[in-house]
Design an enzyme around this catalytic site. Structure first.
Site, PDB file in Angstrom:
ATOM      1  N   CYS A  90       0.827  -1.207   0.000  1.00 34.97           N
ATOM      2  CA  CYS A  90       0.000   0.000   0.000  1.00 34.97           C
ATOM      3  C   CYS A  90       0.862   1.259   0.000  1.00 34.97           C
ATOM      4  O   CYS A  90       0.576   2.214  -0.732  1.00 34.97           O
ATOM      5  CB  CYS A  90      -0.930  -0.010   1.204  1.00 34.97           C
ATOM      6  SG  CYS A  90      -1.996   1.446   1.321  1.00 34.97           S
ATOM      7  N   CYS A 188      -6.008  -2.403   7.684  1.00 33.30           N
ATOM      8  CA  CYS A 188      -7.320  -1.744   7.580  1.00 33.30           C
ATOM      9  C   CYS A 188      -8.377  -2.641   6.940  1.00 33.30           C
ATOM     10  O   CYS A 188      -9.466  -2.822   7.497  1.00 33.30           O
ATOM     11  CB  CYS A 188      -7.190  -0.425   6.827  1.00 33.30           C
ATOM     12  SG  CYS A 188      -6.728  -0.572   5.078  1.00 33.30           S
TER      13      CYS A 188
END
Length: 363
Positions: A90, A188
């Protein structure tokens, strides 16, 4: 002189909120940017933080890109018996990839985040060395090693020189909403969607039961699907009644087997990394400091090996190791003490003192 415009990646948590406040106090023109990364991704805290700070706020929808570049890749790695680190992916592809490009294309001078890492000058004076954050308990440079060094010229880490305790105090004294909010510590999309839901969506076969075998191939029990396991795992393997504790020492996704062993079977000292990142300047500086004392010469070839500290997982104690860059652009790492849980798919990140020198994905 024009005031610099800074885009701050704003989650609404204590770190990004304080980073934004510090930049404001330093006189920058600050605007918050929140990424919508998946369905159910929370943005209310970011909206509240921007309102409290009195800054403009942008929401950038990258759900499609995040699904393709991060979530699908995560699921594929587990289905093939490897253990990925999606936060590293990410950072490279999303935060310091697409978000960095968004900030550049919208005429921001810099992108800032609330990460605990630092950017230091090279011997030529260019600020493109990645350094550990000052707080050893929060240092996030492990997750940042794959960021293109050229991009760091347009990046700010306002919290790199601070400890977490100080950041919490700053949030409280400034009355920021995040000061009393509970912090998230997991991945997340895994927290929001669930590991099994994510992997099953792409690879339901990764949940087919199979054999648990020892290093000699003898069947000890049945596993619940390779996606449930990772190298180094001890609890929840699904076998009992054995005299010694067993660890997962390997995963054979092709034959749908989980391989287990006792401690000495699970330890590893020498391994190879592919898809490597080598900071040539940092490698040269480390080579010079090791071989010639404090005299630095960044022109030294990256050939040969260096004795560096290697981190195999976030928050894991560094292990001294000999590290060599091979002609085929792989790293050979020889740990000076063996480790449990050297897992294919994870990253090994190499440091000289506080400086990130190299890293790669364990093969």
């Amino acid at each position: 002189m024009r005031t610099k415009r800074i885009a701050i990646a704003l989650s609404g948590g204590v770190d990004s909120s304080v980073a934004a406040a510090l930049l404001q106090e330093q006189g920058y023109e600050v605007e918050g940017v929140t990424l919508r990364l998946h369905d159910g991704f929370p943005i209310d805290a970011a909206i509240a933080a921007a309102e409290a700070l009195g800054i403009p706020h942008h929401i950038v929808d990258l759900r499609e890109e995040f699904e393709r570049l991060v979530i699908a890749a995560y699921a594929g790695e587990y289905a093939e018996g490897r253990t990925p680190n999606p936060c590293i992916t990410c950072n490279r592809e999303i935060k310091f990839g697409l978000l960095w490009e968004w900030a550049r294309d919208h005429d921001f001078d810099m992108l800032a985040t609330g990460h605990y890492a630092r950017i230091g000058e090279t011997t030529s004076g260019d600020p493109i060395r990645l350094l550990r954050g000052v707080d050893p308990q929060k240092d996030q440079s492990y997750f940042m090693y794959r960021i293109a060094r050229e991009r760091l010229r347009r990046v700010l880490f306002p919290l790199g020189d601070l400890h977490k305790s100080a950041v919490k105090e700053m949030a409280a004294t400034r009355g920021l909403p995040a000061a009393t909010a509970k912090e998230s510590t997991g991945t997340c999309f895994v927290d929001a969607l669930g590991h099994d839901v994510v992997v099953k969506r792409y690879h339901p076969h990764a949940y087919e039961p199979g054999d648990i075998v020892n290093e000699d191939g003898a069947v000890l029990g049945q596993h619940r699907g390779v996606a449930h396991y990772t190298v180094g795992q001890r609890k929840g393997i699904g076998i009992g009644g054995l005299e010694e504790p067993y660890y997962v020492s390997g995963i054979d996704a092709v034959q749908n087997r989980v391989i287990v062993g006792v401690v000495h079977d699970s330890e590893q000292s020498i391994f190879v990394c592919h898809d490597i990142v080598v900071d040539e300047q940092a490698w040269g500086e480390a080579h010079a400091r090791i071989s010639m004392g404090a005299e630095m010469n960044a022109e030294i070839s990256r050939s040969g090996f260096l004795e560096l500290d290697v981190v195999l997982r976030y928050h894991m104690e560094p292990i001294p190791a000999f590290v060599e860059v091979n002609a085929d652009d792989t790293l050979t790492i020889a740990l000076l003490r063996p480790a449990i849980g050297v897992s294919a798919g994870q990253s090994a990140v190499c440091y000289f003192r506080d400086m990130v020198v190299a890293g790669g994905i364990i093969t």
